[in-house]
Design a protein around this motif. Structure first.
Motif: not given
Length: 690
Positions: A249-266, A219-230
Motif C-alpha cells: 500500500g506504499e506507492v510514494r517512495v523514491d527508489q534509485t541508485t547511487v548513480s541516480g543521485i550523484l549523476g550517471d557518470h561512468a 510517521h505518515r505526516e512527517r515522512l510524507t513531508r520529508s520523504g523516504v528514499m530506497i
C-alpha cells in the motif's frame, strides 16, 4: 486441503476473506468518488487530486496475494477486539468495524512476537495458506492458557512452505513470514539508524523495505513531508524489489541508485585511482580546494551615488572575508559578503543624514562595484570548475592535499591528459561523489526523513558521505554483508560505514539465520568466509536442501551449459546462468537465442563501476522475463541482490581471478540460488572453495 482440517472452519475463513475483499473494493470506490473540485484554487485542486490518486492506488487489491495471512484470538481483557485478522492493509466495513488490521499496527506485533514464554495476551495464533489468491489451509498454535503449543513457530508447516515457495518473478513481501528478530528491526523507531549485517538469504533487503513501510505507517505526516528514499546497487535490483512497497500500500517512495543521485557518470578509470578518490581523506582536500579560491582584496570598495562617494577600506573588506570564511557554505557566504559590504555603505549614508532602507541596501549589494569586488575576492564557482582545476593542476592539488595525499597518490589522481575545460571533462563514478561533496560545500543538500541503503558495504567513504547528507536530519536503515564486498574500497567494519554516513550512534545488528538459500548450498559457499570475511559468523539455513548442489567438472564448461539449462527447464521457477563477464557472449551463443542477457554490452564492459545498471528485468511470476525468456544469462558483476530458483554457475576460478576481490564476488554468485545450484567447471575450483 488436508483431511484433518474442518471444512466448516475453512469455509468460515473463506467467507471472511470474501467479505474483506468486498469491503476493500467499496473503500476504493468511495475514494474514487471523491472530488478535488471543492478546493479553492487550481494549485490546491492539483495537490488534493494527487493525494486522492495515491489513496486509490494504495487501496488496490492484489487478487493473487492474500489480503490477510494471520488471525489472533486474544485472551486479554481490554477494549480491543477479541479476534483480529492481520494483513497487508487496514480494511473496514460500512460501519467502520475492522475486518483486517494492518500488519504495522501495534496490536499486530503479537502475530510476530508472541510465543509460549510470552503469549502477549494471545490465546491462539492462526496462519493461513494460499494458492494464488485462494485460501486453502490454516494452521493453529495455542499460545495462552488454552494449552501447550502444537509446534514451535520455526517448525510451522505453512511458514516453511511459504519460505520455500519458488522465487520466480520480482521480490515478494514477507509480511506473512517475518521472524521475531526481523520484526525487531522492522519496528525500530524512526529516530534510530539501524545497520543490518545479513548473510545471504537472511531477508535483510526485505526487512529494510518493510521497515520503510512500517515507518511510513507510523510517521505518515512527517515522512510524507520529508520523504523516504530506497537506494539500491543497480536498476536490475530496483526492478526486482519494485513490487514490494506497492503491495503493502506504499506507492510514494523514491527508489534509485547511487548513480541516480550523484549523476550517471561512468567514464572508466583504474581501480587504484577510484579507490583514492573514494577515500574519506578527499573530503578535507576538496574543502581546502574550494576555499583556496578566496583571495585578499587588492583594494577597497568605492560606491558613487550622485555627487557622494562611499568607501569601504581594504582592511575592512579583509576582516569581513576572514569572519565569513569557513563559518558558512561557500555560496551563501558570497551573498552574505555582498550584504555586509552594502550595509557598511548604508552606515556611511546614515552618518551623512540620509535615510536609506532595505531596497537601497539590496541595490548596493547588486551594484557593479560590489560584484567586481566579489569576483576578485570571493568568485562564483561550480563544483565542476573546482574539481577540474584540482585534477588538472598538479601545483594546486599539492596545495589542497597538503599531507592528506602522498606524492604517489597525487600522481595517480591527476589526469594524464587534461581536458580543455570542465565542460568537456568526462567524469568517472568516483568523480561523481567528489562533485557532490563540493556541491554541498557550496550549497546545502536537502535531507530526507529516512533512507534505506542496500549493499552498503560496496560504497566508498565519499559515496557514503553523499548519502549521509541526504539523511542528516533523519535516519537510515543500512543493509549489507561485509562478506559480499566486491569494490576496491569495500568496507571491513560497519562502524566505519556509520561514521562516514554521519550516523555514528547507529545500532548494528546481525542476521545469521537464512530462509532463502538451501543449507547445502550455503555451507558450500561459506567455505570462502575465512578468506573474505574471517570475523563474521558462519550463516545457517532453515532449509536443508538435500540434493540442491551439484558440482561437475566437464571438458568444456560453455558447451555443457545447454544440457544443464534443459535439466533446469524441467523444474518450476526461474533460471539464472551466471558466468564470468567475458564468457557471457559465448554462453548466449551456445544457448542459441533461448535466453536473455542481463545488461547491455556497454554496461557489461563497465561493470566494474559500482553503479553499473541493466536493461533487462528479472523474470515474472511465470518464470519468464519481460521478453518472454525464462532463462537469463547474468554477468557475475551484475548478480548481486538478485535471486533465481535455479542457478547454473560457470567457471568459478575465472570469476575469482577476474578482480582483486574475486573470492567475494564468487561468494555472492554462489548464494543467488533458492532451489538448486549447478556448478560447471573445466578449470580446477579455487583452493579456498575446493
Amino acid at each position: 486441503m488436508p483431511a484433518d482440517l474442518p471444512a466448516d472452519v475453512l469455509e468460515a475463513e473463506r467467507a471472511h476473506l470474501a467479505a474483506a475483499r468486498a469491503a476493500l473494493r467499496t473503500m476504493r470506490e468511495h475514494a474514487r468518488s471523491l472530488s478535488a473540485d471543492a478546493a479553492g484554487d487550481w494549485v490546491s485542486r492539483e495537490i488534493l487530486q494527487g493525494l486522492l490518486d495515491q489513496r486509490v492506488a494504495a487501496l488496490a487489491d492484489h487478487p493473487d496475494a492474500p489480503l490477510f495471512f494471520g488471525r489472533l484470538d486474544r485472551s486479554a481483557d481490554d477494549d480491543l477486539p477479541g479476534t483480529i485478522y492481520v494483513g497487508r492493509r487496514h480494511v473496514h466495513d460500512d460501519r467502520s468495524r475492522p475486518l483486517v488490521i494492518d500488519w504495522r499496527a501495534p496490536i499486530s506485533r503479537a502475530f510476530y512476537q508472541a510465543g509460549p514464554a510470552d503469549p502477549m495476551g494471545v490465546a491462539l495464533r492462526r496462519r493461513f495458506g494460499y494458492q494464488g489468491g485462494d485460501l486453502t489451509a490454516y494452521e493453529d498454535e495455542q499460545l495462552g492458557d488454552g494449552g501447550s503449543p502444537s509446534r514451535q513457530p520455526e517448525e510451522s508447516t505453512l511458514l516453511l512452505r511459504e519460505i520455500e515457495r519458488p522465487r520466480s518473478g520480482p521480490m515478494r513481501d514477507i509480511v506473512a513470514t517475518i521472524q521475531p528478530d526481523q520484526d525487531e528491526i522492522v519496528r525500530a523507531d524512526l529516530g534510530v539508524t539501524v545497520c543490518v549485517q545479513g548473510a545471504p538469504g537472511t531477508g535483510k533487503t526485505a526487512v529494510g523495505l518493510h521497515r520503510a513501510a512500517y515507518l511510513l505507517f507510523t510517521h505518515r505526516e512527517r515522512l510524507t513531508r520529508s520523504g523516504v528514499m530506497i537506494v539500491g546497487p543497480n536498476r536490475a535490483f530496483l526492478s526486482y524489489i519494485s513490487s514490494v512497497l506497492p503491495a503493502l500500500g506504499e506507492v510514494r517512495v523514491d527508489q534509485t541508485t547511487v548513480s541516480g543521485i550523484l549523476g550517471d557518470h561512468a567514464h572508466p578509470e583504474e581501480p587504484v585511482t577510484a579507490a583514492i578518490k573514494g577515500d574519506g581523506r578527499m573530503a578535507a582536500v576538496l574543502e581546502r580546494a574550494l576555499w583556496l579560491h578566496i583571495s585578499k582584496p587588492d583594494e577597497g570598495l568605492l560606491i558613487t551615488k550622485g555627487v557622494n562617494r562611499y568607501r569601504v577600506a581594504e582592511h575592512e573588506v579583509r576582516e569581513m572575508v576572514a569572519a565569513l570564511r569557513g563559518t558558512t557554505r561557500y555560496g551563501p557566504g558570497r551573498t552574505i559578503l555582498a550584504q555586509r559590504l552594502a550595509h557598511a555603505v548604508l552606515v556611511q549614508m546614515e552618518r551623512r543624514g540620509e535615510s536609506p532602507d532595505d531596497r537601497v541596501q539590496d541595490s548596493v549589494a547588486r551594484s557593479k562595484p560590489v560584484k567586481a569586488l566579489l569576483d576578485q575576492v570571493w568568485p562564483k564557482l561550480t563544483a565542476e570548475q573546482v574539481l577540474f582545476r584540482l585534477l588538472s593542476d598538479g601545483e594546486f592539488l599539492s596545495r589542497a592535499a597538503r599531507a592528506d595525499l602522498s606524492a604517489e597518490e597525487r600522481e595517480l589522481v591527476l589526469w594524464r591528459k587534461p581536458y580543455k575545460s570542465h565542460r568537456s571533462a568526462r567524469w568517472s563514478a568516483a568523480d561523481a561523489a567528489l562533485l557532490d561533496e563540493l556541491n554541498d560545500l557550496i550549497e546545502r543538500t536537502p535531507s530526507h526523513g529516512h533512507l534505506v541503503i542496500d549493499e552498503a558495504q560496496d560504497l566508498s567513504a565519499m559515496q557514503l558521505r553523499a548519502l549521509g547528507r541526504r539523511c542528516r536530519t533523519g535516519s537510515a536503515t543500512i543493509l549489507g554483508d561485509l562478506a559480499q564486498g566486491t569494490t576496491p574500497w569495500s568496507a571491513t567494519s560497519w562502524k566505519t560505514v556509520l561514521d562516514h554516513l554521519g550516523q555514528p550512534d547507529g545500532e548494528v545488528t546481525e542476521l545469521t539465520v537464512g530462509f532463502r538459500v538451501p543449507r547445502e548450498i550455503l555451507d558450500f559457499a561459506a567455505t570462502l568466509l575465512p578468506s573474505v570475511a574471517p570475523d563474521l559468523a558462519a550463516p545457517r539455513s532453515l532449509r536443508p536442501g538435500a540434493g540442491s548442489l551439484a558440482v561437475r567438472q566437464v571438458p568444456d564448461a560453455v558447451t555443457a551449459v545447454p544440457e544443464a539449462v534443459r535439466e533446469a527447464l524441467g523444474r518450476e521457477g526461474s533460471i539464472g546462468v551466471i558466468a564470468p563477464d567475458a564468457a557471457v557472449p559465448a554462453i548466449a551463443a551456445a544457448l542459441d537465442g533461448t535466453a536473455q542477457i542481463l545488461g547491455t554490452e556497454e554496461e557489461r564492459s563497465t561493470s566494474a563501476v559500482p553503479d553499473a545498471s541493466d536493461t533487462a528485468a528479472p523474470p515474472d511470476a511465470a518464470g519468464a522475463d519481460s521478453t518472454g525468456h525464462r532463462v537469463l544469462v547474468v554477468p557475475a558483476t551484475l548478480a548481486k541482490g538478485l535471486e533465481y530458483d535455479h542457478v547454473i554457475l560457470i567457471e568459478p576460478a575465472d570469476i575469482a581471478a577476474a578482480e582483486d576481490r574475486g573470492l567475494a564476488r564468487l561468494y555472492v554468485v554462489l548464494t543467488r540460488a533458492v532451489t538448486s545450484l549447478t556448478v560447471l567447471h573445466t578449470q580446477p575450483l579455487p583452493p579456498e572453495l575446493a
